[in-house]
Design an enzyme around this catalytic site. Structure first.
Site, PDB file in Angstrom:
ATOM      1  N   ALA A 199       0.285  -1.462  -0.075  1.00  0.00           N
ATOM      2  CA  ALA A 199      -0.211   0.058  -0.279  1.00  0.00           C
ATOM      3  C   ALA A 199       0.871   1.175   0.086  1.00  0.00           C
ATOM      4  O   ALA A 199       1.916   1.899   0.492  1.00  0.00           O
ATOM      5  CB  ALA A 199      -0.871  -0.459   1.373  1.00  0.00           C
ATOM      6  N   GLU A 216       3.058  -6.324   8.145  1.00  0.00           N
ATOM      7  CA  GLU A 216       2.119  -5.345   8.330  1.00  0.00           C
ATOM      8  C   GLU A 216       2.191  -5.314  10.149  1.00  0.00           C
ATOM      9  O   GLU A 216       1.821  -3.635  10.858  1.00  0.00           O
ATOM     10  CB  GLU A 216       0.585  -6.222   8.393  1.00  0.00           C
ATOM     11  CG  GLU A 216       0.375  -5.113   6.456  1.00  0.00           C
ATOM     12  CD  GLU A 216       0.559  -6.729   5.565  1.00  0.00           C
ATOM     13  OE1 GLU A 216       0.313  -6.573   4.776  1.00  0.00           O
ATOM     14  OE2 GLU A 216       1.421  -8.128   6.348  1.00  0.00           O
TER      15      GLU A 216
END
Length: 298
Positions: free
Chosen positions: A100, A168
């Site tokens: 992302a 993450e």
């Protein structure tokens, strides 16, 4: 030093890329770079489509324009009856996809993050559900969402110096585009938990050892060793019955979601669809005549 065979393959792949007939999903307008594109290869690589990512200033991080162009590419491939195999690669040296775009994410309202991640999750699933095999060429880092994209593909090839990880938890979030589900199904629950809990990053050799990738290859001076290996596999796929390959993919994907008894009936239904094919008859004739079959996708 490259062997004669590898050198021949590398030169052949370079020639194919130079002579490919580019068919981009959209034409980049003024001020709008082409961050994702489709290239249709020709010659000995006929039938192979390259899905290329090229957002160098953000290491192929998934921003709004990138996502929009990827969506358009996927939509085009869904309807493409000429493509027999897709190779997903990066044009940016040293990186597959950084995941992302955290700079864009930082500017988003909290209520917009969930829907955005849900759309990304669906996009990865759509990539994996494309009718033809999709091979990921990981010649560089695939971290976070970048690895989640790779996990959604059918086959993964990594260079030995690639960096792979679901990182993450470093940022106090979890994999949200299917990584927490696909990784344990691929390498086992315990190892997947370890990698996700620790945000550990593996190199290509380590990834191959645990089954995260199917092949690891020594990186070359052009930083495209995984791409060359992916082309080699895609070329083999293109020589097989195209309808049969698509049906085999559906049989495997559908069967893995259900119990074995039901899956065997699913396989039977897909096998039945190959019986009336002209290509099946051609395959039998070619075997009898001791020659290579010429399949037409019928």
């Amino acid at each position: 030093m490259l062997s004669a065979g590898k050198l021949c393959l590398q030169r052949s792949a370079r020639s194919a890329v130079r002579s490919l007939s580019a068919a981009p999903v959209r034409r980049a307008s003024s001020g709008e770079p082409q961050e994702v594109r489709l290239d249709y290869l020709d010659g000995e690589h006929q039938g192979i489509v390259v899905l290329a990512m090229n957002r160098p200033h953000r290491m192929n991080a998934i921003g709004k324009l990138f996502a929009s162009q990827l969506d358009e590419s996927i939509s085009k491939l869904k309807e493409d009856r000429t493509a027999r195999a897709v190779v997903m690669k990066s044009d940016v040296p040293g990186v597959f996809c950084a995941g992302a775009d955290l700079k864009e994410r930082k500017e988003m309202k909290s209520e917009d993050v969930g829907p955005m991640v849900a759309r990304f999750r669906s996009r990865v699933t759509e990539l994996g559900d494309l009718p033809m095999p999709v091979i990921g060429a990981l010649d560089g880092s695939a971290l976070g969402g970048g690895l989640e994209i790779a996990l959604g593909l059918d086959i993964r090839i990594a260079a030995d110096n690639a960096k792979l990880g679901l990182v993450e938890t470093r940022w106090s979030i979890i994999p949200g585009a299917g990584g927490a589900q696909r990784l344990p199904r691929l390498i086992g629950i315990g190892k997947a938990k370890e990698l996700i809990f620790t945000a550990k990053v593996l190199n290509g050799k380590e990834a191959e050892e645990i089954g995260l990738v199917e092949h690891v290859v020594p990186q070359n001076s052009d930083s495209n060793a995984a791409y060359l290996k992916a082309l080699e596999i895609a070329k083999e796929i293109c020589a097989r019955g195209p309808v049969a390959v698509r049906l085999a993919k559906q049989a495997i994907n559908n069967g893995m979601q259900i119990d074995l008894s039901t899956a065997l009936r699913v396989e039977e239904s897909f096998y039945a669809q190959t019986i009336p094919l002209e290509d099946r008859v051609e395959g039998l004739k070619a075997f009898k005549e001791k020659r290579d079959p010429v399949y037409k996708g019928k």
